[in-house]
Design a protein around this motif. Structure first.
Motif, PDB file in Angstrom:
ATOM      1  N   GLU A   1       0.159   3.924   0.687  1.00  0.00           N
ATOM      2  CA  GLU A   1      -0.135   5.206   1.410  1.00  0.00           C
ATOM      3  C   GLU A   1       0.527   5.068   2.725  1.00  0.00           C
ATOM      4  O   GLU A   1       0.488   6.304   3.104  1.00  0.00           O
ATOM      5  CB  GLU A   1      -2.060   4.924   1.744  1.00  0.00           C
ATOM      6  CG  GLU A   1      -2.752   6.082   2.149  1.00  0.00           C
ATOM      7  CD  GLU A   1      -3.388   7.095   1.762  1.00  0.00           C
ATOM      8  OE1 GLU A   1      -3.240   7.684   0.558  1.00  0.00           O
ATOM      9  OE2 GLU A   1      -3.168   8.189   2.874  1.00  0.00           O
ATOM     10  N   CYS A   2       0.061   3.563   3.171  1.00  0.00           N
ATOM     11  CA  CYS A   2       0.992   3.598   4.369  1.00  0.00           C
ATOM     12  C   CYS A   2       2.448   2.378   4.511  1.00  0.00           C
ATOM     13  O   CYS A   2       2.747   1.733   6.006  1.00  0.00           O
ATOM     14  CB  CYS A   2       0.099   2.502   5.187  1.00  0.00           C
ATOM     15  SG  CYS A   2      -0.470   0.857   4.562  1.00  0.00           S
TER      16      CYS A   2
ATOM     17  N   CYS B   1      -5.066   2.478   8.086  1.00  0.00           N
ATOM     18  CA  CYS B   1      -5.158   3.374   6.745  1.00  0.00           C
ATOM     19  C   CYS B   1      -5.966   3.279   6.104  1.00  0.00           C
ATOM     20  O   CYS B   1      -6.813   1.750   5.975  1.00  0.00           O
ATOM     21  CB  CYS B   1      -3.947   2.715   5.733  1.00  0.00           C
ATOM     22  SG  CYS B   1      -3.976   2.761   4.675  1.00  0.00           S
TER      23      CYS B   1
ATOM     24  N   CYS C   1       0.560  -1.089  -0.174  1.00  0.00           N
ATOM     25  CA  CYS C   1       0.009  -0.131  -0.036  1.00  0.00           C
ATOM     26  C   CYS C   1       0.473   0.826   0.005  1.00  0.00           C
ATOM     27  O   CYS C   1       1.278   1.785   0.864  1.00  0.00           O
ATOM     28  CB  CYS C   1      -0.796   0.228   1.257  1.00  0.00           C
ATOM     29  SG  CYS C   1      -2.168   1.275   1.519  1.00  0.00           S
TER      30      CYS C   1
ATOM     31  N   CYS D   1      -5.780   1.145   2.746  1.00  0.00           N
ATOM     32  CA  CYS D   1      -6.093  -0.653   2.458  1.00  0.00           C
ATOM     33  C   CYS D   1      -6.017  -0.875   3.314  1.00  0.00           C
ATOM     34  O   CYS D   1      -7.116  -2.413   3.580  1.00  0.00           O
ATOM     35  CB  CYS D   1      -4.520  -0.583   2.501  1.00  0.00           C
ATOM     36  SG  CYS D   1      -3.028  -0.475   4.103  1.00  0.00           S
TER      37      CYS D   1
HETATM   38 ZN   LIG Z   1      -2.380   1.033   3.599  1.00  0.00          ZN
END
Ligand SMILES: [Zn+2]
Ligand SMILES: [Zn+2]
Length: 365
Positions: free
Chosen positions: A176-177, A200, A174, A203
């Protein structure tokens, strides 16, 4: 919605360990599902009380809760309400009965993942339990029956096999995280700026996302569909009992654990046979002379026709017992009995000859 574990137990924040224990004992006794069978609201409250106690009775969890409160808990207990109950193993053919066993271990198991990162996020992705009704005939209680039922539910997407990724595309970490499943946010609070670690959103805690989402399910790994499910109804089931089919509830998101399917059984009333637990009640009508003199007749049972000896001098309303001709006793090889009430028919019209004979009999008395 924020959970106030203290309020759930009817306590003020900072209550002592002793008070917490006392409050829990009192409430769990009052709300125990055994006393409130089928009452969903009480069941929910009971779960909430147990959840609160799990946290507040554990010094480490309590400290985290006291310190981070909502932030430490928010959104992370989402999966908690699912599947905590129904521990009572019926032991019949792969499913069990939702008797609300309510053992403490179940709660502990669930709480392992509570503050632990990944597993609690996985719990949030679980499919929901679903419920449906099934009406069966009394004759099916004798034999057991297999029914195919149609349920509209979130089912595993066949295009991506539940993974949520478009076939051929990879599952990537992911972005994002960075695969941790958690992101840190800074928020303004009453005490100033606080940093919160939350699941997150991209995900949803899994740490992985498909590079390109499945076109059929939009990356969810599940789609709303009508599914045919085979339900094996065991012999001896009672009206109002429920069968739990593990994993036949909603599919989990992106291959997460599926929920369970609860099938509530209703047994149709029968015109000839009345159910009385595992016993059957029925009646026969015989002519007055047969009651007086005795006779052997055929009586219908759930297991076919049997001979029944009506002894001489049988009284109207007398009850005869046919041993073992009742219903199977659930999860055993035993059977209940059938009780036959004998009704006596008094003739309403007599022939000249009948009247003569009966009057002769009366004179003899
Ligand atoms: Zn994530
Ligand atoms: Zn798909």
């Amino acid at each position: 919605m924020a959970k106030d574990y203290y309020a759930t137990l009817g306590l003020q924040k900072g209550a002592s360990a002793d008070d917490i224990k006392k409050a829990y004992r009192k409430m769990s006794k009052e709300l125990h599902p055994d006393k409130h069978r089928g009452d969903k609201a009480v069941e929910e409250k009971f779960k909430a009380v147990n959840e609160a106690y799990e946290v507040l009775s554990d010094p480490q969890k309590k400290q985290m809760y006291d310190q981070f409160g909502e932030a430490g808990v928010n959104g992370q207990a989402g999966g908690f309400g699912q599947g905590g109950f129904g521990g009572g193993q019926g032991g019949f053919g792969g499913f069990d009965f939702s008797n609300f066993g309510g053992n403490a271990d179940t709660f502990s198991d669930l709480f392992e993942g509570f503050f632990g990162g990944r597993s609690r996020a996985a719990e949030r992705e679980q499919g929901h339990d679903i419920e449906t009704e099934l009406i069966i005939d009394l004759s099916e209680v004798v034999t057991g029956a297999r029914h195919e039922i149609k349920v509209r539910k979130l089912t595993r997407c066949d295009r991506c096999d539940g993974a949520g990724a478009e076939p051929g595309s990879k599952v990537i970490t992911c972005p994002e995280c960075g695969g941790t499943g958690q992101v840190t946010r800074t928020a303004q609070s009453f005490f100033g700026m606080v940093r919160q670690t939350v699941v997150c959103p991209k995900c949803r805690g899994g740490g992985k996302v498909p590079e390109s989402a499945c076109k059929k399910c939009d990356g969810e790994g599940r789609i709303q569909e009508s599914a045919a499910i085979a339900v094996d109804v065991p012999p001896g089931i009672q009206d109002g009992q429920s069968l739990r089919l593990r994993g036949q509830g909603e599919a989990g998101r992106r291959g997460a654990t599926a929920g369970d399917l609860y099938v509530h059984i209703h047994v149709r009333a029968d015109s000839k046979f009345q159910r009385d637990g595992d016993d059957i009640r029925s009646s026969v009508e015989i002519p007055a002379l047969d009651a007086i003199l005795g006779i052997t007749i055929d009586v219908e049972t759930m297991h076919g026709s049997v001979s029944l000896k009506i002894p001489e001098g049988t009284q109207p309303g007398q009850v005869m017992r046919l041993k073992g001709k009742g219903l199977p006793v659930l999860n055993t090889s035993r059977f209940g009995d059938q009780y036959v009430t004998v009704k006596v028919k008094i003739p309403t019209k007599l022939s000249r000859e009948e009247r003569r004979l009966l009057e002769e009999w009366r004179r003899m008395k």
